[in-house]
Scaffold this active site. Structure first.
Site, PDB file in Angstrom:
ATOM      1  N   ASP A 131     -13.230  -8.849   9.036  1.00  0.00           N
ATOM      2  CA  ASP A 131     -11.814  -8.591   9.314  1.00  0.00           C
ATOM      3  C   ASP A 131     -11.146  -9.897   9.738  1.00  0.00           C
ATOM      4  OD1 ASP A 131      -9.387  -7.821  10.400  1.00  0.00           O
ATOM      5  OD2 ASP A 131     -10.241  -6.233  11.654  1.00  0.00           O
ATOM      6  N   GLY A 141      -2.633  -2.695   4.027  1.00  0.00           N
ATOM      7  CA  GLY A 141      -3.702  -3.662   3.778  1.00  0.00           C
ATOM      8  C   GLY A 141      -3.867  -4.667   4.902  1.00  0.00           C
ATOM      9  N   ASP A 170      -1.947  -7.070   5.711  1.00  0.00           N
ATOM     10  CA  ASP A 170      -0.654  -7.255   6.387  1.00  0.00           C
ATOM     11  C   ASP A 170      -0.531  -6.281   7.576  1.00  0.00           C
ATOM     12  OD1 ASP A 170       1.925  -8.115   6.864  1.00  0.00           O
ATOM     13  OD2 ASP A 170       2.787  -7.316   5.010  1.00  0.00           O
ATOM     14  N   SER A 173      -3.341 -10.986  -3.090  1.00  0.00           N
ATOM     15  CA  SER A 173      -2.946 -10.274  -4.334  1.00  0.00           C
ATOM     16  C   SER A 173      -4.035  -9.392  -4.944  1.00  0.00           C
ATOM     17  CB  SER A 173      -2.425 -11.228  -5.425  1.00  0.00           C
ATOM     18  OG  SER A 173      -1.135 -11.695  -5.116  1.00  0.00           O
ATOM     19  N   GLY A 230      -5.519  -6.738  -3.686  1.00  0.00           N
ATOM     20  CA  GLY A 230      -5.513  -5.353  -3.226  1.00  0.00           C
ATOM     21  C   GLY A 230      -4.414  -4.586  -3.940  1.00  0.00           C
ATOM     22  N   TYR A 263      -1.652  -5.471  -4.910  1.00  0.00           N
ATOM     23  CA  TYR A 263      -0.984  -6.227  -5.982  1.00  0.00           C
ATOM     24  C   TYR A 263      -1.826  -6.371  -7.248  1.00  0.00           C
ATOM     25  CZ  TYR A 263       3.081  -7.511  -3.079  1.00  0.00           C
ATOM     26  OH  TYR A 263       4.224  -7.500  -2.329  1.00  0.00           O
TER      27      TYR A 263
HETATM   28  N1  AR6 Z   1      -9.197  -8.643   6.755  1.00  0.00           N
HETATM   29  C1  AR6 Z   1      -9.420  -9.326   5.613  1.00  0.00           C
HETATM   30  N2  AR6 Z   1      -9.117  -8.861   4.387  1.00  0.00           N
HETATM   31  C2  AR6 Z   1      -8.566  -7.627   4.315  1.00  0.00           C
HETATM   32  C3  AR6 Z   1      -8.280  -6.825   5.454  1.00  0.00           C
HETATM   33  C4  AR6 Z   1      -8.630  -7.387   6.716  1.00  0.00           C
HETATM   34  N3  AR6 Z   1      -8.409  -6.729   7.851  1.00  0.00           N
HETATM   35  N4  AR6 Z   1      -7.730  -5.662   5.025  1.00  0.00           N
HETATM   36  C5  AR6 Z   1      -7.675  -5.710   3.681  1.00  0.00           C
HETATM   37  N5  AR6 Z   1      -8.175  -6.887   3.243  1.00  0.00           N
HETATM   38  P1  AR6 Z   1      -3.784  -6.334   0.236  1.00  0.00           P
HETATM   39  P2  AR6 Z   1      -2.075  -7.807  -1.684  1.00  0.00           P
HETATM   40  C6  AR6 Z   1      -8.317  -7.402   1.854  1.00  0.00           C
HETATM   41  O1  AR6 Z   1      -3.542  -5.047  -0.457  1.00  0.00           O
HETATM   42  O2  AR6 Z   1      -2.882  -7.309  -2.834  1.00  0.00           O
HETATM   43  C7  AR6 Z   1       0.696  -5.111   1.713  1.00  0.00           C
HETATM   44  O3  AR6 Z   1       1.250  -3.826   1.877  1.00  0.00           O
HETATM   45  C8  AR6 Z   1      -8.333  -6.398   0.724  1.00  0.00           C
HETATM   46  O4  AR6 Z   1      -9.641  -5.884   0.549  1.00  0.00           O
HETATM   47  O5  AR6 Z   1      -3.766  -6.344   1.722  1.00  0.00           O
HETATM   48  O6  AR6 Z   1      -1.730  -9.267  -1.638  1.00  0.00           O
HETATM   49  C9  AR6 Z   1       1.734  -6.213   1.823  1.00  0.00           C
HETATM   50  O7  AR6 Z   1       2.771  -5.887   2.726  1.00  0.00           O
HETATM   51  C10 AR6 Z   1      -7.925  -7.286  -0.454  1.00  0.00           C
HETATM   52  O8  AR6 Z   1      -9.069  -7.944  -1.014  1.00  0.00           O
HETATM   53  O9  AR6 Z   1      -2.726  -7.486  -0.234  1.00  0.00           O
HETATM   54  C11 AR6 Z   1       2.250  -6.322   0.420  1.00  0.00           C
HETATM   55  O10 AR6 Z   1       3.255  -5.382   0.139  1.00  0.00           O
HETATM   56  C12 AR6 Z   1      -7.031  -8.352   0.159  1.00  0.00           C
HETATM   57  O11 AR6 Z   1      -7.167  -8.197   1.591  1.00  0.00           O
HETATM   58  C13 AR6 Z   1       1.031  -6.021  -0.414  1.00  0.00           C
HETATM   59  O12 AR6 Z   1       0.177  -5.223   0.401  1.00  0.00           O
HETATM   60  C14 AR6 Z   1      -5.564  -8.244  -0.207  1.00  0.00           C
HETATM   61  O13 AR6 Z   1      -5.177  -6.871  -0.284  1.00  0.00           O
HETATM   62  C15 AR6 Z   1       0.287  -7.269  -0.790  1.00  0.00           C
HETATM   63  O14 AR6 Z   1      -0.743  -6.951  -1.663  1.00  0.00           O
END
Ligand code: AR6
Length: 171
Positions: free
Chosen positions: A10, A32, A34, A117, A119, A121
């Site tokens: 995390d 996610g 964020d 991007s 997750g 995205y």
């Molecule tokens: N620590 C590290 N990595 C993580 C964590 C964590 N606590 N939680 C999730 N991940 P995403 P995006 C990973 O969807 O695709 C949001 O709503 C996850 O497994 O968080 O860039 C924003 O506000 C994945 O590999 O981000 C935007 O609207 C990676 O983080 C949108 O999502 C990115 O997944 C951005 O989408």
């Protein structure tokens, strides 16, 4: 040249001068990573983000990290993956580069990235990892100020992809 580390876990628990958030153009939070970063940093992070006026895709903005173990949060906006013809590769590389430029400008020597991007995205994970590693290596070659960049993977799939691409087999 600064070194690259791979760590699974995390990102909100990770100690680096700056951690990068996979944000959206509003910079006002989301799900996610964020959501996890805002929850762990506390409500002051949202107040700081509200003053930034959003951010373009492929770019980033920086705030303090409040209750997180980091000093700064770099809010980076990666592209939504459509079909690969909307400049997604270039925008993703630019997201990493701009984040590292902000780190240098603020004196951060260690930076931790989530897999931007990949997750919500929907950026294909192999391609995203190659772009991320290439962008970081190319930046580190030309900027001695950054000592460590950590890729923080959350899911096993990304961890295995990074392990292979960073040639960490056997470690
Ligand atoms: N620590 C590290 N990595 C993580 C964590 C964590 N606590 N939680 C999730 N991940 P995403 P995006 C990973 O969807 O695709 C949001 O709503 C996850 O497994 O968080 O860039 C924003 O506000 C994945 O590999 O981000 C935007 O609207 C990676 O983080 C949108 O999502 C990115 O997944 C951005 O989408």
């Amino acid at each position: 040249m600064g070194k690259i580390i791979l760590h699974q876990g995390d990102i909100t628990k990770y100690s680096a001068d700056a951690i990068v958030n996979a944000a959206n153009t509003s910079l006002l939070g989301g799900g996610g990573v964020d959501g996890a970063i805002h929850d762990a940093a506390g409500p002051e992070l949202l107040e700081a983000c509200q003053k930034l006026g959003g951010c373009q895709t492929g770019s980033a903005k920086i705030t303090k990290a409040f209750n997180l173990p980091a000093k700064f949060v770099i809010h980076a906006v990666g592209p939504v993956y459509r079909d690969g013809t909307a400049d997604e590769d270039k925008l993703l590389a630019s997201t990493y580069k701009r984040s590292l430029e902000l780190a240098v400008e603020h004196g951060a020597k260690s930076v931790a990235f989530p897999n931007i991007s990949t997750g919500v995205y929907r950026f294909p994970k192999h391609a995203a990892a190659s772009i991320a590693i290439r962008a970081v290596k190319s930046f580190l070659k030309n900027h001695q100020q950054i000592e460590t960049v950590a890729f923080i993977t959350f899911d096993d799939e990304n961890y295995n992809i990074y392990k292979e691409k960073l040639d960490l087999r056997g470690e």
